[in-house]
Scaffold this active site. Structure first.
Site, PDB file in Angstrom:
ATOM      1  N   ASP A 207      24.754  55.301  36.709  1.00 61.26           N
ATOM      2  CA  ASP A 207      24.079  56.310  35.891  1.00 61.26           C
ATOM      3  C   ASP A 207      23.135  57.098  36.792  1.00 61.26           C
ATOM      4  O   ASP A 207      22.398  56.498  37.587  1.00 61.26           O
ATOM      5  CB  ASP A 207      23.261  55.609  34.785  1.00 61.26           C
ATOM      6  CG  ASP A 207      23.195  56.404  33.490  1.00 61.26           C
ATOM      7  OD1 ASP A 207      23.295  57.639  33.555  1.00 61.26           O
ATOM      8  OD2 ASP A 207      23.026  55.782  32.426  1.00 61.26           O
TER       9      ASP A 207
ATOM     10  N   HIS B  54      22.645  66.121  37.432  1.00 58.31           N
ATOM     11  CA  HIS B  54      22.119  65.109  36.504  1.00 58.31           C
ATOM     12  C   HIS B  54      22.779  63.746  36.696  1.00 58.31           C
ATOM     13  O   HIS B  54      22.362  62.763  36.088  1.00 58.31           O
ATOM     14  CB  HIS B  54      22.301  65.580  35.061  1.00 58.31           C
ATOM     15  CG  HIS B  54      21.372  66.704  34.722  1.00 58.31           C
ATOM     16  ND1 HIS B  54      20.166  66.514  34.088  1.00 58.31           N
ATOM     17  CD2 HIS B  54      21.443  68.032  34.989  1.00 58.31           C
ATOM     18  CE1 HIS B  54      19.542  67.670  33.954  1.00 58.31           C
ATOM     19  NE2 HIS B  54      20.304  68.612  34.489  1.00 58.31           N
TER      20      HIS B  54
HETATM   21  C1  GDG Z   1      22.909  62.599  31.901  1.00 57.71           C
HETATM   22  C2  GDG Z   1      23.066  61.523  32.980  1.00 57.71           C
HETATM   23  C3  GDG Z   1      20.570  61.424  33.211  1.00 57.71           C
HETATM   24  C4  GDG Z   1      21.185  58.765  22.546  1.00 57.71           C
HETATM   25  N1  GDG Z   1      21.563  58.311  21.332  1.00 57.71           N
HETATM   26  C5  GDG Z   1      20.938  59.081  20.424  1.00 57.71           C
HETATM   27  C6  GDG Z   1      20.170  60.011  21.105  1.00 57.71           C
HETATM   28  N2  GDG Z   1      20.349  59.801  22.397  1.00 57.71           N
HETATM   29  C7  GDG Z   1      19.671  60.544  23.446  1.00 57.71           C
HETATM   30  C8  GDG Z   1      18.659  59.633  24.107  1.00 57.71           C
HETATM   31  C9  GDG Z   1      18.509  60.259  25.477  1.00 57.71           C
HETATM   32  C10 GDG Z   1      19.878  60.888  25.702  1.00 57.71           C
HETATM   33  O1  GDG Z   1      20.560  60.931  24.458  1.00 57.71           O
HETATM   34  C11 GDG Z   1      20.733  60.086  26.658  1.00 57.71           C
HETATM   35  O2  GDG Z   1      20.283  60.354  27.940  1.00 57.71           O
HETATM   36  P1  GDG Z   1      20.763  59.524  29.217  1.00 57.71           P
HETATM   37  O3  GDG Z   1      19.898  59.943  30.340  1.00 57.71           O
HETATM   38  O4  GDG Z   1      20.641  58.075  28.907  1.00 57.71           O
HETATM   39  O5  GDG Z   1      22.303  59.824  29.428  1.00 57.71           O
HETATM   40  P2  GDG Z   1      23.350  61.077  29.564  1.00 57.71           P
HETATM   41  O6  GDG Z   1      23.530  61.774  28.289  1.00 57.71           O
HETATM   42  O7  GDG Z   1      24.564  60.480  30.183  1.00 57.71           O
HETATM   43  O8  GDG Z   1      22.640  62.104  30.584  1.00 57.71           O
HETATM   44  C12 GDG Z   1      21.840  60.602  33.009  1.00 57.71           C
HETATM   45  C13 GDG Z   1      20.512  62.587  32.242  1.00 57.71           C
HETATM   46  O9  GDG Z   1      21.715  63.374  32.249  1.00 57.71           O
HETATM   47  C14 GDG Z   1      19.330  63.516  32.543  1.00 57.71           C
HETATM   48  O10 GDG Z   1      19.414  64.024  33.845  1.00 57.71           O
HETATM   49  O11 GDG Z   1      19.449  60.583  32.989  1.00 57.71           O
HETATM   50  O12 GDG Z   1      21.954  59.664  34.062  1.00 57.71           O
HETATM   51  O13 GDG Z   1      24.266  60.765  32.779  1.00 57.71           O
HETATM   52  O14 GDG Z   1      17.520  61.254  25.456  1.00 57.71           O
HETATM   53  O15 GDG Z   1      17.502  59.653  23.341  1.00 57.71           O
HETATM   54  N3  GDG Z   1      19.389  60.919  20.483  1.00 57.71           N
HETATM   55  C15 GDG Z   1      19.387  60.895  19.123  1.00 57.71           C
HETATM   56  N4  GDG Z   1      20.144  60.020  18.410  1.00 57.71           N
HETATM   57  C16 GDG Z   1      20.925  59.107  19.012  1.00 57.71           C
HETATM   58  O16 GDG Z   1      21.607  58.332  18.330  1.00 57.71           O
HETATM   59  N5  GDG Z   1      18.615  61.767  18.453  1.00 57.71           N
END
Ligand code: GDG
Length: 464
Positions: free
Chosen positions: A372, A165
């Site tokens: 990222d 990821h």
């Molecule tokens: C890893 C990789 C890759 C965030 N704040 C709230 C909330 N979120 C949710 C968002 C989104 C998720 O968290 C964050 O996803 P990301 O992809 O931006 O980042 P990572 O957690 O670091 O994920 C990344 C991912 O895996 C998938 O392969 O894209 O690069 O680092 O869905 O919506 N959700 C809620 N409240 C919040 O305050 N409910």
């Protein structure tokens, strides 16, 4: 939808839901984070079992049928010491910064590698006990890079996949790891290794060439009479479901409330887990630069920064939290007027509804990580904008930048030009905004998470 005959066994450190029981009341809490956001809808649709570490004391290490879920949960109970060593000591203090290329942050010296070995074995044992011959194993992420080979040792004919990821760095960075050969051997137990970008898959193959003797040809490794294939499989989001959420009447009412609260100012939004890879201090510096150079900016623009608590036991994270708190306090102290602050800082996990109301209310979304793997916030912002409005300012170092062509791309290390890009986004002509958002949305739809999973599973089933 008809269920496939082969059961899907997903294995990841963090599970999708936490079960909480207190004073006779029970509830399941969904974990925030990209991995869960992507895989939960896939398992809800296809069924199967999700193996993860137990998150609460009252869990037993047995499969728990969760009545409101269309799949089963199975849990691995880790001892406190193992959990610390494996999760904090190796996964978060070494592997996370290493794979993101944050070399000075890597704390390899005292890292308890034996905990990583033990825990990977425990995950393997649970995955074996919840599955049968012919099931498909899909291991997730950097916490469990030894599981493919450990599974292979017990089920030589199984189909085993692993998905990364986060980024995969070039050999000079990966080579810092004292256990680089063990990790590569662990992963080569799989049949299919998936990455968000072709570039990450290439880096992986370069590491195999540098640190092992196995031949690499056309995206695959010849490994002890088996072929281990690498694929670029960019992850996405469940677009249909999230678009529906974005236009839910309750969400739209909340959008109006947010806009009303912010007065006539344009809203800039940041949403991140607390993490040094997400570039939050650099983003705050760019916003401050904008406040400084545009005299009317404090009356016209406001930044809402949502930051979800994450890995709070790890020092690098608590230090970062302190730094961000200080910066927000400092900027607000200098640029606030009575009744009007430039940065609205929400350090908590919002409900998904509240999150989507914020996406919908924001004129500009700032997704500016220093590095990222993909970044799903960028995808979600576009999915929420069924009105074709809003501008995404996106770091060129997010995997998403390689796919989401409608975004305004920035180098987040360059504070001056990021500030200019934010200003450009805030003052963009309506016609350009619409054109960019349409392009963005088309791409986000193409990268739908169900398609990601179908493509990956097809590749995984392919060899039988
Ligand atoms: C890893 C990789 C890759 C965030 N704040 C709230 C909330 N979120 C949710 C968002 C989104 C998720 O968290 C964050 O996803 P990301 O992809 O931006 O980042 P990572 O957690 O670091 O994920 C990344 C991912 O895996 C998938 O392969 O894209 O690069 O680092 O869905 O919506 N959700 C809620 N409240 C919040 O305050 N409910």
């Amino acid at each position: 939808m008809a269920r496939k005959s082969r059961k899907l066994v997903v294995v990841s450190n963090r599970g999708p839901y936490r079960h909480e029981a207190s004073r006779g009341r029970e509830r399941w809490v969904r974990a925030a984070g990209g991995l869960v956001a992507a895989l939960d809808p896939v398992l809800q649709r296809r069924g199967g079992v999700w193996v993860s570490a137990k998150q609460a004391k009252d869990f037993d290490s047995v499969t728990i049928p969760a009545p409101h879920l269309d799949y089963d949960l199975a849990h691995v109970s880790l001892k406190r010491g193992d959990q610390r060593g494996f999760y904090e000591g190796v996964s978060n203090a070494v592997l996370w910064p290493l794979l993101h290329g944050f070399e000075p942050t890597i704390q390899v010296g005292e890292a308890p590698w034996s905990s990583y070995l033990d825990v990977n074995q425990q995950f393997t044992d649970t995955a074996l006990s919840t599955s049968g011959p012919g099931d498909l194993f899909w291991i997730q992420d950097y916490h469990l890079m030894l599981v493919p080979a450990l599974l292979r040792a017990k089920r030589p004919k199984a189909r085993i996949g692993w998905f990364c990821h986060i980024p995969w760095p070039p050999p000079d960075t990966f080579g810092i790891l004292p256990w680089r050969e063990e990790i590569l051997e662990g992963l080569l137990g799989a049949d299919v290794l998936g990455f968000h970008l072709p570039e990450y898959a290439d880096h992986f193959l370069q590491c195999v060439e540098r640190f092992t003797t196995y031949p690499v040809t056309r995206g695959a490794v010849d490994y002890r009479n088996r072929k281990v294939t690498t694929i670029a499989a960019p992850i996405g989001i469940p677009v249909e479901e999230l678009q529906a959420l974005a236009i839910d009447p309750d969400v739209l009412r909340e959008v109006e409330r947010i806009k009303h609260t912010m007065g006539n100012r344009q809203i800039i939004l940041g949403v991140d887990r607390l993490d040094y890879t997400k570039g939050i201090p650099d983003r705050l510096a760019a916003f401050e630069r904008l406040l400084k150079k545009e005299k009317t900016a404090r009356a016209r623009y406001a930044l809402i920064q949502v930051m979800v608590p994450s890995r709070t036991d790890v020092k690098a994270y608590s230090d970062l939290k302190d730094e961000i708190d200080r910066m927000v306090g400092d900027i607000n102290g200098r640029y606030a007027d009575t009744g009007r602050v430039p940065i609205h800082y929400l350090y908590r996990n919002l409900s998904q509804r509240a999150l989507f109301a914020h996406y919908r209310a924001a004129d500009v979304a700032l997704v500016t990580p220093l590095r990222d793997g993909m970044n799903l916030v960028a995808h979600e912002y576009a999915a929420a904008r069924t009105d074709d409005d809003g501008v995404l300012v996106l770091s060129e170092f997010a995997g998403a930048a390689k796919y989401l062509k409608g975004a305004v791309l920035v180098n987040p290390y360059d504070v001056e030009s990021t500030a200019s890009a934010i200003h450009r986004a805030l003052t963009m002509r309506q016609s350009e905004k619409k054109e960019r958002m349409r392009a963005l949305r088309a791409e986000v739809m193409r990268l739908d998470v169900h398609r990601w999973a179908d493509d990956y599973i097809r590749a995984l089933e392919g060899g039988t």
